[in-house]
Design an enzyme around this catalytic site. Sequence first.
Site, PDB file in Angstrom:
ATOM      1  N   HIS A   1      -0.287  -4.868  -7.478  1.00 17.23           N
ATOM      2  CA  HIS A   1      -1.143  -3.654  -8.439  1.00 17.23           C
ATOM      3  C   HIS A   1      -0.870  -1.980  -7.604  1.00 17.23           C
ATOM      4  O   HIS A   1      -0.613  -2.162  -6.707  1.00 17.23           O
ATOM      5  CB  HIS A   1      -2.409  -4.468  -7.553  1.00 17.23           C
TER       6      HIS A   1
ATOM      7  N   GLU B   1      -5.293  -5.363 -10.315  1.00 27.55           N
ATOM      8  CA  GLU B   1      -4.588  -7.065 -10.180  1.00 27.55           C
ATOM      9  C   GLU B   1      -3.395  -6.883 -11.353  1.00 27.55           C
ATOM     10  O   GLU B   1      -4.078  -6.539 -12.763  1.00 27.55           O
ATOM     11  CB  GLU B   1      -5.433  -8.082  -9.676  1.00 27.55           C
TER      12      GLU B   1
ATOM     13  N   ASP C   1       1.902  -7.663  -5.638  1.00 26.31           N
ATOM     14  CA  ASP C   1       2.117  -8.522  -6.641  1.00 26.31           C
ATOM     15  C   ASP C   1       1.600  -7.281  -7.363  1.00 26.31           C
ATOM     16  O   ASP C   1       1.887  -7.677  -8.354  1.00 26.31           O
ATOM     17  CB  ASP C   1       0.472  -9.146  -6.413  1.00 26.31           C
TER      18      ASP C   1
ATOM     19  N   ASP D   1     -10.733   2.967  -4.893  1.00 26.21           N
ATOM     20  CA  ASP D   1     -11.568   1.767  -4.341  1.00 26.21           C
ATOM     21  C   ASP D   1     -12.253   1.406  -3.194  1.00 26.21           C
ATOM     22  O   ASP D   1     -11.689   1.833  -2.257  1.00 26.21           O
ATOM     23  CB  ASP D   1     -10.617   0.626  -4.326  1.00 26.21           C
TER      24      ASP D   1
HETATM   25  C1  F6R Z   1      -5.761   1.378  -1.827  1.00 26.86           C
HETATM   26  C2  F6R Z   1      -5.279   0.728  -2.826  1.00 26.86           C
HETATM   27  C3  F6R Z   1      -3.949  -0.279  -2.670  1.00 26.86           C
HETATM   28  C4  F6R Z   1      -3.012  -0.546  -2.184  1.00 26.86           C
HETATM   29  C5  F6R Z   1      -2.052  -1.211  -1.425  1.00 26.86           C
HETATM   30  C6  F6R Z   1      -0.749  -1.233  -0.814  1.00 26.86           C
HETATM   31  O1  F6R Z   1      -6.435   1.915  -1.458  1.00 26.86           O
HETATM   32  O2  F6R Z   1      -5.489   0.997  -3.727  1.00 26.86           O
HETATM   33  O3  F6R Z   1      -3.340  -0.693  -3.933  1.00 26.86           O
HETATM   34  O4  F6R Z   1      -1.815   1.023  -2.052  1.00 26.86           O
HETATM   35  O5  F6R Z   1      -2.440  -2.884  -1.544  1.00 26.86           O
HETATM   36  O6  F6R Z   1      -1.623  -1.175   0.172  1.00 26.86           O
HETATM   37  P1  F6R Z   1      -0.714  -1.124   1.787  1.00 26.86           P
HETATM   38  O7  F6R Z   1      -0.809   0.438   1.633  1.00 26.86           O
HETATM   39  O8  F6R Z   1      -1.824  -1.155   2.825  1.00 26.86           O
HETATM   40  O9  F6R Z   1       0.467  -2.324   2.145  1.00 26.86           O
END
Ligand code: F6R
Length: 259
Positions: A137, A142, A135, A66
């Site tokens: 995702h 989301e 959450d 992303d």
């Molecule tokens: C990042 C992504 C998100 C993260 C998630 C957890 O490319 O796609 O799904 O993996 O927000 O973030 P962290 O690892 O910073 O807790």
Amino acid sequence: MAEVVIVRDQAEAGAIVADEIARIVRLDPRVVLGLATGSTPLPVYEALRARLTGVDVSQLRGFALDEYVGIDPAHPESYRAVIAREVVEPLGLDPARVRVPDGSLAGIEHAGEDYERAIVEAGGVDLQILGIGTDGHIGFNEPGSSFASLTRVKTLTEQTREDNARFFDSVHDVPRHCITQGLGTIMRARHIVLLAFGAGKAEAVAGAVEGPVTASLPGSAIQLHPHATVVVDESAASALAHADYYRYAFANKPEWQGL
Ligand code: F6R
């Protein structure tokens, strides 16, 4: 269901996943990796440095999950910059073979389609590294995201913007929109490896692994994948009902099965 591997700490998680990536790259230098950003995958990228030293990575390809929409690509927290800093440069990859969705406003209508085409042309993702949001995702899909979704623009939840504010000067600087691989895109990867650390991820992990399969918790899509591995520390595993069984199964896993 996903195989759950409960590890002592982030270093052990990084070592297990990096061992598997190094193994498949040695078998086939044309491997295509799906690359997550955020904090969670960093121990994997760190552990990969030593394991890929002396290994031919010239043909290795990568696709990030992303990117923020409208962020200056030169901003240190754009995922383009993060992937360059944490993955491409330290691992000595060819920058031309590692793509990040294009979050620039010019051409954003076509950026998703272009990205999907590029993944297909590369032969699809062999191993997809994932983190999970508090959450639930995965990617930036989301709650409510379609299981069939492909790369497209999404609106970040306020929760995700708050969670990611630590990378910016304030929550107000966290972009509201992103372009993310869809759940359908992620599910096409041949092997999904989801990592999570810390008590803050425990509910999301339990929902993804053991809860109902529901778009309300996008990570639960992994239950429909034929080869999904979940690597968690004790805190992130703390809400799993069957943690003892996962420990037992992994301790007795035949070596020939690999990760
Ligand atoms: C990042 C992504 C998100 C993260 C998630 C957890 O490319 O796609 O799904 O993996 O927000 O973030 P962290 O690892 O910073 O807790």
